[in-house]
Scaffold this motif. Structure first.
Motif, mmCIF file in Angstrom:
data_model
loop_
_atom_site.group_PDB
_atom_site.id
_atom_site.type_symbol
_atom_site.label_atom_id
_atom_site.label_comp_id
_atom_site.label_asym_id
_atom_site.label_seq_id
_atom_site.Cartn_x
_atom_site.Cartn_y
_atom_site.Cartn_z
ATOM 1 N N GLU A 294 2.601 11.252 -10.197
ATOM 2 C CA GLU A 294 1.797 10.485 -8.884
ATOM 3 C C GLU A 294 0.723 11.280 -8.216
ATOM 4 O O GLU A 294 1.279 12.524 -7.889
ATOM 5 C CB GLU A 294 2.841 9.876 -8.206
ATOM 6 N N LYS A 295 -0.288 11.033 -8.077
ATOM 7 C CA LYS A 295 -1.567 11.598 -7.606
ATOM 8 C C LYS A 295 -0.981 12.295 -6.105
ATOM 9 O O LYS A 295 -1.566 13.533 -5.892
ATOM 10 C CB LYS A 295 -2.655 10.850 -7.366
ATOM 11 N N ASN A 296 -0.449 11.771 -5.311
ATOM 12 C CA ASN A 296 0.134 12.118 -3.981
ATOM 13 C C ASN A 296 1.018 13.272 -4.072
ATOM 14 O O ASN A 296 1.450 14.141 -3.364
ATOM 15 C CB ASN A 296 0.195 11.076 -2.889
ATOM 16 N N LYS B 134 0.831 -1.312 -0.099
ATOM 17 C CA LYS B 134 -0.016 0.067 0.076
ATOM 18 C C LYS B 134 0.868 1.167 0.030
ATOM 19 O O LYS B 134 0.373 2.220 -0.291
ATOM 20 C CB LYS B 134 -0.919 0.143 0.996
ATOM 21 N N ASP B 135 2.160 1.001 0.413
ATOM 22 C CA ASP B 135 3.086 2.277 0.234
ATOM 23 C C ASP B 135 3.814 2.523 -1.239
ATOM 24 O O ASP B 135 4.517 3.458 -1.154
ATOM 25 C CB ASP B 135 4.122 2.248 1.409
ATOM 26 N N PRO C 35 2.991 2.810 -5.590
ATOM 27 C CA PRO C 35 2.138 2.764 -6.501
ATOM 28 C C PRO C 35 2.410 1.614 -7.311
ATOM 29 O O PRO C 35 3.408 0.851 -7.452
ATOM 30 C CB PRO C 35 2.680 4.047 -7.315
ATOM 31 N N TYR D 206 -1.877 7.759 -12.595
ATOM 32 C CA TYR D 206 -1.338 9.220 -12.485
ATOM 33 C C TYR D 206 -2.254 10.225 -12.724
ATOM 34 O O TYR D 206 -3.546 9.918 -13.139
ATOM 35 C CB TYR D 206 -0.310 9.174 -13.740
#
Length: 112
Positions: free
Chosen positions: A110-112, A11-12, A14, A93
């Motif tokens: 990346e979204k974050n 989960k950490d 992508p 993305y």
């Protein structure tokens, strides 16, 4: 061709797929004369889960939704380039659109 967290278990990290062929390495994932002085155009079709974004050389010509929840994207590069520049990228993305001197510039991040 690199597969980053392909099953999504971490989960950490992508989930991504991407290639890196400079200067003579693309022949490990596609048939090519792997020499920088060669020039060619390219067309790449990628079928991916519909939630992912694809990126490749040239223009995104079409996107076709498939009945199984995937999507097939068609990228086409009409300008001749070296084989090491063939590229495929897939991931979750965000696309940031901008322009420079009247030309569209898009950033795939990346979204974050």
């Amino acid at each position: 061709m690199y597969f980053i967290n392909p099953t999504g278990e971490d989960k950490d990290k992508p989930t991504q797929i991407w290639t890196q062929g400079e200067t003579e390495a693309n022949s490990v994932w596609m048939p090519t004369i792997d020499k920088p002085n060669q020039k060619t155009t390219d067309e790449i079709y990628m079928t991916v889960p519909a939630k992912y974004v694809t990126l490749s050389n040239g223009l995104l010509i079409s996107q076709k939704k498939n009945a199984d929840g995937t999507r097939t994207d068609y990228w086409k590069m009409d300008l001749p380039h070296s084989p090491y520049l063939f590229f495929m990228g897939v991931g979750d993305y965000a696309i940031i659109k901008d322009s420079y001197k009247g030309k569209e510039v898009s950033y795939y991040v990346e979204k974050n």
